[in-house]
Design a protein around this motif. Sequence first.
Motif, PDB file in Angstrom:
ATOM      1  N   ALA A 177      30.781  21.323 -43.584  1.00  0.00           N
ATOM      2  CA  ALA A 177      31.781  20.326 -43.210  1.00  0.00           C
ATOM      3  C   ALA A 177      32.726  20.945 -42.199  1.00  0.00           C
ATOM      4  O   ALA A 177      32.773  22.173 -42.024  1.00  0.00           O
ATOM      5  CB  ALA A 177      32.567  19.852 -44.437  1.00  0.00           C
ATOM      6  N   PRO A 301      30.241  16.077 -42.743  1.00  0.00           N
ATOM      7  CA  PRO A 301      31.526  15.469 -43.099  1.00  0.00           C
ATOM      8  C   PRO A 301      32.656  16.011 -42.228  1.00  0.00           C
ATOM      9  O   PRO A 301      32.672  17.199 -41.881  1.00  0.00           O
ATOM     10  CB  PRO A 301      31.708  15.871 -44.563  1.00  0.00           C
ATOM     11  CG  PRO A 301      30.313  16.081 -45.069  1.00  0.00           C
ATOM     12  CD  PRO A 301      29.580  16.697 -43.910  1.00  0.00           C
ATOM     13  N   PHE A 303      36.864  16.205 -41.905  1.00  0.00           N
ATOM     14  CA  PHE A 303      38.126  16.062 -42.620  1.00  0.00           C
ATOM     15  C   PHE A 303      39.281  16.544 -41.745  1.00  0.00           C
ATOM     16  O   PHE A 303      39.124  17.501 -40.966  1.00  0.00           O
ATOM     17  CB  PHE A 303      38.090  16.852 -43.923  1.00  0.00           C
ATOM     18  CG  PHE A 303      36.987  16.419 -44.859  1.00  0.00           C
ATOM     19  CD1 PHE A 303      37.098  15.240 -45.581  1.00  0.00           C
ATOM     20  CD2 PHE A 303      35.838  17.174 -45.012  1.00  0.00           C
ATOM     21  CE1 PHE A 303      36.087  14.826 -46.439  1.00  0.00           C
ATOM     22  CE2 PHE A 303      34.813  16.774 -45.858  1.00  0.00           C
ATOM     23  CZ  PHE A 303      34.944  15.593 -46.583  1.00  0.00           C
ATOM     24  N   TYR A 322      39.857   9.847 -35.344  1.00  0.00           N
ATOM     25  CA  TYR A 322      39.315   9.840 -36.705  1.00  0.00           C
ATOM     26  C   TYR A 322      38.689   8.482 -37.046  1.00  0.00           C
ATOM     27  O   TYR A 322      37.572   8.411 -37.575  1.00  0.00           O
ATOM     28  CB  TYR A 322      40.416  10.177 -37.710  1.00  0.00           C
ATOM     29  CG  TYR A 322      40.058   9.880 -39.140  1.00  0.00           C
ATOM     30  CD1 TYR A 322      39.306  10.775 -39.887  1.00  0.00           C
ATOM     31  CD2 TYR A 322      40.467   8.687 -39.747  1.00  0.00           C
ATOM     32  CE1 TYR A 322      38.961  10.493 -41.205  1.00  0.00           C
ATOM     33  CE2 TYR A 322      40.122   8.401 -41.055  1.00  0.00           C
ATOM     34  CZ  TYR A 322      39.371   9.300 -41.777  1.00  0.00           C
ATOM     35  OH  TYR A 322      39.027   9.015 -43.078  1.00  0.00           O
ATOM     36  N   LYS A 326      31.846   8.447 -36.904  1.00  0.00           N
ATOM     37  CA  LYS A 326      30.831   8.089 -37.886  1.00  0.00           C
ATOM     38  C   LYS A 326      30.296   9.386 -38.465  1.00  0.00           C
ATOM     39  O   LYS A 326      29.733  10.208 -37.739  1.00  0.00           O
ATOM     40  CB  LYS A 326      29.716   7.279 -37.231  1.00  0.00           C
ATOM     41  CG  LYS A 326      30.191   5.949 -36.656  1.00  0.00           C
ATOM     42  CD  LYS A 326      29.073   5.198 -35.948  1.00  0.00           C
ATOM     43  CE  LYS A 326      29.579   3.897 -35.350  1.00  0.00           C
ATOM     44  NZ  LYS A 326      28.507   3.175 -34.617  1.00  0.00           N
ATOM     45  N   PRO A 328      28.941  11.425 -42.506  1.00  0.00           N
ATOM     46  CA  PRO A 328      28.534  11.193 -43.895  1.00  0.00           C
ATOM     47  C   PRO A 328      29.720  10.972 -44.826  1.00  0.00           C
ATOM     48  O   PRO A 328      29.647  10.175 -45.758  1.00  0.00           O
ATOM     49  CB  PRO A 328      27.775  12.468 -44.258  1.00  0.00           C
ATOM     50  CG  PRO A 328      27.309  13.011 -42.951  1.00  0.00           C
ATOM     51  CD  PRO A 328      28.365  12.667 -41.960  1.00  0.00           C
ATOM     52  N   GLN A 329      30.788  11.715 -44.593  1.00  0.00           N
ATOM     53  CA  GLN A 329      32.057  11.534 -45.291  1.00  0.00           C
ATOM     54  C   GLN A 329      33.172  11.837 -44.302  1.00  0.00           C
ATOM     55  O   GLN A 329      32.982  12.612 -43.362  1.00  0.00           O
ATOM     56  CB  GLN A 329      32.205  12.495 -46.479  1.00  0.00           C
ATOM     57  CG  GLN A 329      31.223  12.319 -47.603  1.00  0.00           C
ATOM     58  CD  GLN A 329      31.502  13.306 -48.733  1.00  0.00           C
ATOM     59  OE1 GLN A 329      32.645  13.588 -49.077  1.00  0.00           O
ATOM     60  NE2 GLN A 329      30.440  13.863 -49.299  1.00  0.00           N
ATOM     61  N   LYS A 330      34.340  11.251 -44.512  1.00  0.00           N
ATOM     62  CA  LYS A 330      35.495  11.632 -43.718  1.00  0.00           C
ATOM     63  C   LYS A 330      36.755  11.272 -44.475  1.00  0.00           C
ATOM     64  O   LYS A 330      36.754  10.401 -45.338  1.00  0.00           O
ATOM     65  CB  LYS A 330      35.486  10.976 -42.337  1.00  0.00           C
ATOM     66  CG  LYS A 330      35.619   9.463 -42.306  1.00  0.00           C
ATOM     67  CD  LYS A 330      35.644   8.967 -40.859  1.00  0.00           C
ATOM     68  CE  LYS A 330      35.900   7.460 -40.783  1.00  0.00           C
ATOM     69  NZ  LYS A 330      35.996   6.981 -39.368  1.00  0.00           N
ATOM     70  N   ASP A 331      37.825  11.982 -44.152  1.00  0.00           N
ATOM     71  CA  ASP A 331      39.131  11.718 -44.768  1.00  0.00           C
ATOM     72  C   ASP A 331      40.194  12.316 -43.856  1.00  0.00           C
ATOM     73  O   ASP A 331      39.934  13.276 -43.113  1.00  0.00           O
ATOM     74  CB  ASP A 331      39.214  12.336 -46.166  1.00  0.00           C
ATOM     75  CG  ASP A 331      40.370  11.768 -46.990  1.00  0.00           C
ATOM     76  OD1 ASP A 331      41.036  10.816 -46.518  1.00  0.00           O
ATOM     77  OD2 ASP A 331      40.608  12.271 -48.096  1.00  0.00           O
ATOM     78  N   ARG A 357      37.193  18.071 -51.792  1.00  0.00           N
ATOM     79  CA  ARG A 357      36.233  17.319 -50.992  1.00  0.00           C
ATOM     80  C   ARG A 357      35.120  18.187 -50.419  1.00  0.00           C
ATOM     81  O   ARG A 357      33.987  17.714 -50.288  1.00  0.00           O
ATOM     82  CB  ARG A 357      36.965  16.607 -49.833  1.00  0.00           C
ATOM     83  CG  ARG A 357      38.014  15.587 -50.262  1.00  0.00           C
ATOM     84  CD  ARG A 357      37.409  14.449 -51.083  1.00  0.00           C
ATOM     85  NE  ARG A 357      36.359  13.748 -50.365  1.00  0.00           N
ATOM     86  CZ  ARG A 357      36.570  12.711 -49.543  1.00  0.00           C
ATOM     87  NH1 ARG A 357      37.807  12.271 -49.340  1.00  0.00           N
ATOM     88  NH2 ARG A 357      35.561  12.112 -48.947  1.00  0.00           N
ATOM     89  N   ILE A 358      35.445  19.434 -50.054  1.00  0.00           N
ATOM     90  CA  ILE A 358      34.467  20.250 -49.344  1.00  0.00           C
ATOM     91  C   ILE A 358      33.698  21.188 -50.272  1.00  0.00           C
ATOM     92  O   ILE A 358      32.489  21.353 -50.123  1.00  0.00           O
ATOM     93  CB  ILE A 358      35.157  21.028 -48.202  1.00  0.00           C
ATOM     94  CG1 ILE A 358      35.757  20.035 -47.193  1.00  0.00           C
ATOM     95  CG2 ILE A 358      34.173  21.973 -47.523  1.00  0.00           C
ATOM     96  CD1 ILE A 358      36.522  20.675 -46.056  1.00  0.00           C
ATOM     97  N   LEU A 361      30.442  20.062 -51.726  1.00  0.00           N
ATOM     98  CA  LEU A 361      29.345  19.942 -50.770  1.00  0.00           C
ATOM     99  C   LEU A 361      28.527  21.218 -50.655  1.00  0.00           C
ATOM    100  O   LEU A 361      27.404  21.207 -50.147  1.00  0.00           O
ATOM    101  CB  LEU A 361      29.892  19.591 -49.369  1.00  0.00           C
ATOM    102  CG  LEU A 361      30.685  18.292 -49.262  1.00  0.00           C
ATOM    103  CD1 LEU A 361      31.317  18.179 -47.884  1.00  0.00           C
ATOM    104  CD2 LEU A 361      29.804  17.082 -49.550  1.00  0.00           C
TER     105      LEU A 361
END
Length: 363
Positions: A177, A301, A303, A322, A326, A328-331, A357-358, A361
């Motif tokens: 990530a 992802p 972040f 942000y 696009k 797989p995940q983002k925040d 979050r990371i 993964l």
Amino acid sequence: MFKLSRVCVVMLLCAFARVSLATPPALAAKAANDAGIAPACAAAKKGKLDEKGFVVIGGIEQWVTVKGDSCANPIILFISGGPGNPLSPYSDAVYGAWSKDFTLVQWDQRGAGMTYGRSPPAAGAVLTLKQMSDDGNELAAYLARRYDKKKVILWGSSWGSILGVHMAKAHPELFYAYLGTSQLVSNRENEAISYAGLLALARATDDKAALAVLEGVGSPPWTDPRSFGKVRRVIRKYEAKVTTPPPAAWWTPAAEYNTPKAKADYEAGEDYSFINFVGMHGDGMASQVDLPKLGIDFAIPMFFVEGAHDLLATPDVARRYYDSLKAPQKDMVLLEHAGHDPNQDVVDAEYKMLKERILPLTK
């Protein structure tokens, strides 16, 4: 960040210090397919790591430090700001507590810090985004093989957020990530919005000193390399009014970086890197920064941790970038008492994002 910012004891040091690396794709493939145990963690998979030395990256020797409580922990590769402001002198003070959960890798980039001292640039040599991105990915592939990891975590701040996104886009297979803070997006947009915001603040408070500086340099883009530094001082002045300052102890260099030679190399690398960034006529690496042009689709992802009062990499520009991504995940987290430079709120929010979050993964 930029100029004027503050920004397994298993193997012998020499074994770490002189390893010739293959290109990122070749080495990444070898790491992924090699069933053997990486040399640094061969004796004890859960042993502590404390290594430092010069690694051959991009054909020159570059300074890398690796610290962590366990070889089993995932690796964070820090891409520091500036360019020319390595975090290695300050890493223990700022990020040392993270070593119980992560292996922390600091890298003095080409043209900066200890790398500048060991491998000074040849006369006329210039820094390029492509070369530095290639360097970073070569290092990431090396770290994965040496410490028996499938991938590493990519962290970038300010200039490092530019370089980090370039690295993630070029070789996503190397990273679990990306975590960006003080995210810069587009040189033209960042400078224009930053300047307009500063001008509005100075006019609202009738700050004659700040107005003299801002009106003196004029609206960006700038062709005088001194303009950026002048505006950066105004940014710090206004951010200081509304943000929590970092602990003073953060910015005392560790002993090995506090020698006359190390300090001289740091300053010389800072000057060299800064000029390469802004250019003598506004034509340096900064002029090429436009992350959306790289594409908005990411295979990993993404972040972000941003200061609400960042007057350089303004949060509105970061938010638009942000929102467009696009992945797989983002925040994205916005911190009320933070600006461009790190403080404890930023470090705490980064750690929370990493843990919650990371880290999952990497399992």
